[in-house]
Design a protein around this motif. Structure first.
Motif, PDB file in Angstrom:
ATOM      1  N   ASN A 223      16.732 -21.349  30.903  1.00 15.42           N
ATOM      2  CA  ASN A 223      15.949 -22.575  30.843  1.00 15.42           C
ATOM      3  C   ASN A 223      15.899 -23.136  29.429  1.00 15.42           C
TER       4      ASN A 223
ATOM      5  N   GLU B 279      15.851 -34.804  40.783  1.00 22.40           N
ATOM      6  CA  GLU B 279      15.132 -34.191  41.896  1.00 22.40           C
ATOM      7  C   GLU B 279      15.261 -35.064  43.140  1.00 22.40           C
TER       8      GLU B 279
ATOM      9  N   ASN C  13      11.990 -27.297  33.311  1.00 27.22           N
ATOM     10  CA  ASN C  13      11.205 -27.268  34.547  1.00 27.22           C
ATOM     11  C   ASN C  13      11.931 -26.594  35.707  1.00 27.22           C
ATOM     12  N   VAL C  14      13.160 -26.134  35.489  1.00 31.97           N
ATOM     13  CA  VAL C  14      13.926 -25.494  36.554  1.00 31.97           C
ATOM     14  C   VAL C  14      13.345 -24.115  36.840  1.00 31.97           C
ATOM     15  N   GLN C  15      13.091 -23.833  38.125  1.00 31.59           N
ATOM     16  CA  GLN C  15      12.533 -22.534  38.511  1.00 31.59           C
ATOM     17  C   GLN C  15      13.622 -21.465  38.596  1.00 31.59           C
ATOM     18  N   SER C  16      14.756 -21.810  39.213  1.00 28.94           N
ATOM     19  CA  SER C  16      15.860 -20.863  39.323  1.00 28.94           C
ATOM     20  C   SER C  16      17.154 -21.645  39.494  1.00 28.94           C
ATOM     21  N   ALA C  17      18.251 -21.073  38.999  1.00 24.96           N
ATOM     22  CA  ALA C  17      19.538 -21.754  39.103  1.00 24.96           C
ATOM     23  C   ALA C  17      20.666 -20.734  38.973  1.00 24.96           C
TER      24      ALA C  17
ATOM     25  N   THR D 292      23.392 -24.053  42.262  1.00 25.47           N
ATOM     26  CA  THR D 292      22.152 -24.000  43.043  1.00 25.47           C
ATOM     27  C   THR D 292      20.974 -24.159  42.088  1.00 25.47           C
ATOM     28  N   VAL D 293      20.140 -25.177  42.349  1.00 29.93           N
ATOM     29  CA  VAL D 293      18.976 -25.453  41.507  1.00 29.93           C
ATOM     30  C   VAL D 293      17.739 -25.499  42.404  1.00 29.93           C
ATOM     31  N   ASP D 294      16.832 -24.541  42.195  1.00 29.70           N
ATOM     32  CA  ASP D 294      15.585 -24.500  42.970  1.00 29.70           C
ATOM     33  C   ASP D 294      15.850 -24.596  44.467  1.00 29.70           C
ATOM     34  N   GLY D 295      16.890 -23.894  44.937  1.00 28.66           N
ATOM     35  CA  GLY D 295      17.203 -23.857  46.360  1.00 28.66           C
ATOM     36  C   GLY D 295      18.050 -25.010  46.860  1.00 28.66           C
TER      37      GLY D 295
END
Length: 794
Positions: free
Chosen positions: A556, A577, A589-593, A609-612
């Motif tokens: 991040n 988004e 602000n990305v939760q997971s990628a 893959t970014v936040d699902g």
């Protein structure tokens, strides 16, 4: 090219406001409808009909098809009124020949505003002159209007088949008009120091038979007399909307004399507004009766009979009372007219179909509706999809989703409540319980009350309802999943990428760099708007013609900037988004990628893959090589003379741009050596200023671009339209710019601070090209000079 404002002369019917009648049992409110139907066209006019039903007011706009589509509020503010509850035939005149126009109307009633489906009409071609015969035709407007302060204008004309020895003649008897002839005719109008309006005729002739006239009208100098106060009696009022920030309710007050006020009150927990004394404040404050001075505004008619729009409130109070079952509202405020002018106004009645506040701030607990057993598509047209869900007890949930009208399917996204715009649900959404239809409640729904829509490769849709509130508190939550007839996954054909099993297809790619890192920008689903992209950074700055295969680890961004990237790391710097309407989400602000790159089939397959949410690209972009490498030689010694791409995959961009700005300048152009960012002019990252200059500082050009870009590390590629200093930048996606030129005659040494420049308001042009190597090519025409730049933004 200047943006010209068109004046349309037409027969219009004034607004008719339906009076509010007390009824023991009012019928359910009907949403207004408005339909525009195409008529006939001439070379300077179009006709059309407007059918308005169940409305209190309506208006329409006719505008050049290249301009940005207006909102309902803009149609009412800038458009022309039209009769309600009948069909009106309208003729818009004095249009340009062979030009395509968009016609759109809006209607308001029962607390709702709707916008019609727009139509497009094209004016006809002006009859051509006889072959080989001279012809003179006026291209610009036949009437030029100027304010008392005077100003400049341009007469554009077309001369066909000129005859040797015959000259164009321009004549005007008015001493207050100065004319300059050329390919166009420049008109300079002096200030009118009298109170009387004046006009004159400019005659342009060619030979004895060909001529045309242009009428110049100038207003007299207005004498504004001080006004002690405005006293207004409003005859109707209604709830207009919840503000986009969700912290205010907007109420509109009107009367038949043209007075109107849109007031942003501190948001109550439910309609209608609570009684109390609302104090003026910069912004509305939760828990305090306040109204916004920065957003509330009035439209009034002044003592000269002129309509004054956008007069903001500057202070005072608005008192709301309930007397005998009706509202009494008293304005004791000030507005921005001749400084700060007292605004006294009253209203007595109901706010449209709202009932009177009863003191119940919280709704009673109600049943939850969650077990939906079936779903069906009611309609799907022009970016609006209506999906109806049913349960075993015959309860029904009709959801209206808004998305980008250029798409043919409902995209996967998080839909929030709001007025009709992409990525929202709302107007028209209903919950039917026991035969009673309950509308979604904008007062009790916030950004947390969303509908999550996902889409699988086999056309299976999944809907998750997160505590939607209807009526007085009926709650909807739960989920439904399955296939819906007529609602399928139809992604664009991008040469193979659409076969990827991802949520969004990445169609194009561009390279850029930031510090020691290389970067790549992908557009989403073919959408080329500024915020429809995924932008990533790699610790791979020497590799500019592709991405190395492998699995990358995400890091991040931090509050202070970029993270430290090792080989094999990547950072989502930003992504959209909601690529059709929303603002970008930045890397911190990305939760997971995660990201994988595969080149095994001699093509690049990139899965992110970014936040699902999955994004995929497949192909070989121009300039990329699966084998890796660089572009040795570049533009060494002034262009493409020494090496071009010699060495192919060796050595990166060695030699790159050295001499590139001085040795490859087109004939007749002035080469510029520096392109740098100056600063943000609006304080919100919307209007950015840049500077271009020659190495000897003989020419220094400041230009501002409406980018809507908070990070000034790039500008949008495209052809920009010039705006003068007093014109308004009004669209985030439009390509506008304005220029200021410093020549050696004004300042021989550029010191980077104080300067004396010439603001340019003539027909300038600017073309910006974003090259695949991260450089820019800029061609800028100012007056009679052409400037050229090729290189990096510093």
């Amino acid at each position: 090219m200047r943006i010209k404002h068109l004046l349309y002369f037409l027969a219009a019917v004034p607004f008719v406001f339906a009076a509010c009648n007390d009824k023991p049992e009012p019928e359910p409110a009907k949403a207004p409808t408005v339909v525009v139907t195409e008529g006939e066209a001439t070379d300077n006019s179009v006709s059309f009909s407007i059918d308005v039903k169940d409305a209190e007011s309506a208006a329409y706009l006719v505008y050049d098809v290249r301009e940005t589509a207006p909102t309902a509020e803009e149609i009412f503010t800038d458009g022309k009124p039209v009769a309600v509850n009948k069909v009106s035939v309208v003729v818009a005149e004095e249009l340009k020949a062979e030009t395509e126009y968009t016609i759109v109307a809006a209607a308001s009633g029962n607390g709702l505003s709707v916008v019609s489906k727009s139509i497009k009409m094209t004016t006809l071609k002006t009859e051509a002159p006889a072959p080989d015969q001279p012809a003179l035709r006026l291209v610009s407007d036949a009437v030029m209007n100027f304010e008392a302060a005077g100003g400049q204008g341009t007469i554009e004309y077309e001369l066909l088949n000129p005859v040797e020895g015959v000259e164009l003649e321009v004549a005007c008897e008015a001493q207050w008009i100065e004319l300059t002839e050329g390919e166009t005719i420049a008109v300079n109008v002096a200030a009118n120091e009298t109170e009387e309006a004046r006009e004159a005729v400019i005659t342009v002739s060619y030979g004895e038979e060909l001529s045309f006239d242009v009428t110049v009208k100038q207003a007299g100098k207005a004498v504004i007399k001080p006004i002690e106060e405005f006293n207004v009696t409003f005859t109707s009022a209604s709830w207009l909307m919840t503000s986009s920030y969700g912290d205010a309710e907007v109420y509109q007050f009107r009367n038949e004399d043209g007075f109107q006020a849109n007031v942003y009150f501190e948001k109550s927990l439910a309609h209608p507004i609570a009684p109390g004394t609302y104090e003026a404040a910069d912004v509305v404050r939760a828990g305090q009766p306040t109204f916004s001075t920065s957003e509330s505004k009035a439209t009034i008619v002044d003592e000269l009979g002129e309509t004054q729009k956008g007069l903001y409130f500057t202070g005072g109070t608005i008192t709301v009372e309930i007397v005998d079952g009706k509202y009494k509202v008293a304005f004791n405020s000030n507005i921005t007219y001749n400084g700060s002018t007292p605004f006294k106004a009253t209203f007595e009645g109901l706010f449209g179909n709202d009932t009177v506040w009863d003191g119940n701030q919280q709704p009673e607990p109600t049943p939850e509706f969650a077990a939906w057993t079936s779903a069906a598509l009611v309609s799907n047209d022009n970016g609006v999809a209506e999906v109806e869900f049913s349960d075993a007890d015959s309860n029904k949930l009709l959801m209206v989703f808004y998305y980008d009208s250029s798409l043919s399917y409902l995209p996967a996204a998080s839909y929030a409540p709001g007025m009709p715009t992409a990525g929202k649900y709302g107007v028209g959404s209903t919950l039917t319980v026991g035969g009673e239809a309950l509308s979604y409640n904008p007062d009790l729904n916030t950004t947390a009350n969303t509908v999550e829509v996902t889409l699988a490769a086999d056309d299976t849709y999944s809907f998750t309802f997160n505590n939607l509130v209807f009526g007085t508190g009926e709650l909807v939550k739960g989920s439904w999943s399955g296939k819906i007839e007529g609602l399928t996954q139809q992604k664009p054909d991008d040469g193979g990428s659409s076969t990827l099993d991802v949520d969004h297809v990445l169609n194009t790619v561009a390279n850029y760099s930031e510090g020691d890192y290389s970067g790549y920008t992908f557009s989403i689903d073919g959408n080329t708007s500024k915020y429809a992209y995924v932008r990533i950074l790699l610790n791979d700055a020497d590799r500019v013609n592709g991405m190395a295969p492998g699995t990358y680890t995400h890091k991040n961004k931090t509050s202070s900037g970029l993270p430290t990237l090792e080989q094999g790391d990547f950072c989502i710097e930003r992504y959209a988004e909601d690529p059709w309407n929303g603002w970008p989400v930045y890397g911190r602000n990305v939760q997971s990628a995660s990201m994988t790159v595969d080149t095994s089939n001699n093509t690049f397959t990139v899965i992110i893959t970014v936040d699902g949410i999955t994004f995929g690209y497949q192909g070989v972009p121009e300039g990329w090589s699966v084998a890796g490498g660089g572009n040795e030689g570049g533009n060494d010694d002034g262009g493409n003379d020494d090496g071009g791409n010699e060495g192919g995959n060796e050595g990166g961009n060695e030699g790159g741009n050295e001499g590139g700005n001085e040795g490859n300048v087109p004939a007749g152009a002035i080469g510029l050596s520096t392109f740098s960012y100056v600063g943000d002019l609006l304080g919100a990252g919307l209007l950015d200023e840049f500077v271009l200059k020659t190495s000897d500082n003989n020419y220094v050009i400041y230009f501002s671009v409406y980018t809507g870009n908070a990070d000034p590390d790039y500008i949008k590629a495209g052809t920009y339209t010039n705006k003068s200093a007093n014109e308004t930048y009004n669209s985030r996606d439009a390509l506008y710019f304005s220029t200021e030129l410093i020549e050696s005659t004004q300042k021989t040494v550029f010191d980077g601070s104080e300067y004396s420049g010439i603001s340019i308001s003539a027909d300038n042009s600017m073309v910006v090209t974003a090259n695949s190597d991260g450089t820019y090519t800029i061609n800028l025409v100012i007056k009679d000079k052409t400037f050229y730049f090729n290189g990096n933004l510093q």
